[in-house]
Scaffold this active site. Structure first.
Site, PDB file in Angstrom:
ATOM      1  CE  LYS A  13      -1.473   0.605  -2.868  1.00  0.00           C
ATOM      2  NZ  LYS A  13      -2.763  -0.010  -2.441  1.00  0.00           N
ATOM      3  NE  ARG A  87       0.515   0.117   3.360  1.00  0.00           N
ATOM      4  CZ  ARG A  87       0.549  -0.653   2.270  1.00  0.00           C
ATOM      5  NH1 ARG A  87       1.561  -0.605   1.456  1.00  0.00           N
ATOM      6  NH2 ARG A  87      -0.457  -1.452   1.998  1.00  0.00           N
ATOM      7  NE  ARG A 126      -4.369  -8.501  -4.150  1.00  0.00           N
ATOM      8  CZ  ARG A 126      -3.972  -7.391  -3.534  1.00  0.00           C
ATOM      9  NH1 ARG A 126      -3.650  -6.319  -4.242  1.00  0.00           N
ATOM     10  NH2 ARG A 126      -3.922  -7.342  -2.226  1.00  0.00           N
ATOM     11  NE  ARG A 161      -0.903  -9.503  -0.793  1.00  0.00           N
ATOM     12  CZ  ARG A 161      -0.953  -8.176  -0.781  1.00  0.00           C
ATOM     13  NH1 ARG A 161      -0.749  -7.516  -1.896  1.00  0.00           N
ATOM     14  NH2 ARG A 161      -1.205  -7.530   0.318  1.00  0.00           N
ATOM     15  NE  ARG A 172      -3.968  -5.968   3.236  1.00  0.00           N
ATOM     16  CZ  ARG A 172      -4.378  -6.802   2.292  1.00  0.00           C
ATOM     17  NH1 ARG A 172      -4.939  -7.953   2.602  1.00  0.00           N
ATOM     18  NH2 ARG A 172      -4.222  -6.485   1.028  1.00  0.00           N
TER      19      ARG A 172
END
Ligand code: ADP
Ligand code: ADP
Ligand code: ZN
Length: 214
Positions: A13, A87, A126, A161, A172
């Site tokens: 996203k 969400r 990431r 992160r 998550r």
């Protein structure tokens, strides 16, 4: 034009939102980024959300709806990209009402379809440029060898992160399936849903989204 990018953590996203910002002068509204900024600033809200985010749970609807409400009142440029919002069904209803109040429309909801198996690999690889937020991946989009960000040209610090670990990702994903995935049916029923293959290369995903937006 206002659009939603919908998909589990790691679906791509943020990556596609940044491409749309560059190409169409749109404004990326990432509630995750806003919450991380609040956390880093040490504000009261930041302290409240820190533990929740570290665990991989969703923060309250009231907090994120409040953040989005503020942004909708500001500059609109080429339109908004909602990245990681809504969400929950409550957030989706609130968004519909907020857009209604400001005379705006929701023009597309793009579901980014990916395999769960790919997400762990993507998330644990990431990193982002600490200066401009460009998203990198150790495997598929490595930081240049000279350490200079291709997007902003700065020799920046590249951040990972705290919640990009296997444990938090598991939670998550659970939150995604329990609370967010019903939005796929919700927007389908409203006739607003389009889907793209999020496992394709970044540029192919970009092209699929461009074809939908016209
Ligand atoms: P999200 O915002 O949905 O959590 P990101 O855009 O941050 O997802 O992407 C998660 C990771 O996967 C990043 O490391 C990014 O570079 C990588 N990535 C994004 N899109 C693709 C793609 N189409 N193919 C391969 N890797 C991708
Ligand atoms: P990802 O890129 O992995 O999809 P985000 O950056 O969007 O993750 O979100 C990180 C965390 O911030 C989430 O795990 C959640 O705790 C919180 N968060 C972000 N957006 C929302 C939202 N719309 N509602 C509730 N919590 C949110
Ligand atoms: Zn950068």
């Amino acid at each position: 034009m206002n659009i939603i990018l919908l998909g589990p953590p790691g679906a791509g996203k943020g990556t596609q939102a940044r491409i749309l910002v560059d190409g169409r002068d749109m404004i990326q509204l990432s509630t995750g980024d806003m919450l991380r900024e609040a956390k880093d600033s040490g504000s009261e809200m930041g302290r409240i959300v820190a533990d929740v985010m570290a665990r991989g749970d969703l923060v309250t609807d009231e907090i994120v709806i409040g953040l989005i409400r503020e942004k909708l009142a500001g500059d609109k440029r080429g339109g908004f990209i909602f990245d990681g919002f809504p969400r929950t069904l409550k957030q989706a209803d609130a968004l519909a009402q907020l857009l209604d109040e400001t005379g705006e429309t929701l023009d597309a909801v793009i579901e980014m379809q990916v395999d769960d198996a790919a997400l762990v690999a993507r998330i644990t690889a990431r990193s982002t440029c600490g200066n401009c937020g460009e998203v990198y991946n150790d495997e598929t989009k490595p930081i240049p060898a000279d350490g200079v960000c291709t997007s902003c040209g700065t020799s920046a610090e590249f951040k990972r992160r705290a919640d990009d670990n296997a444990d938090s990702l598991k939670q998550r994903l659970m939150e995604y399936y329990k609370k967010t995935s019903p939005l796929i049916g919700y927007y389908y029923a409203k006739g607003q849903l389009s889907s793209v293959d999020g496992l394709a290369d970044i540029d192919d995903v970009r092209a699929e989204i461009a074809a939908i937006l016209g």
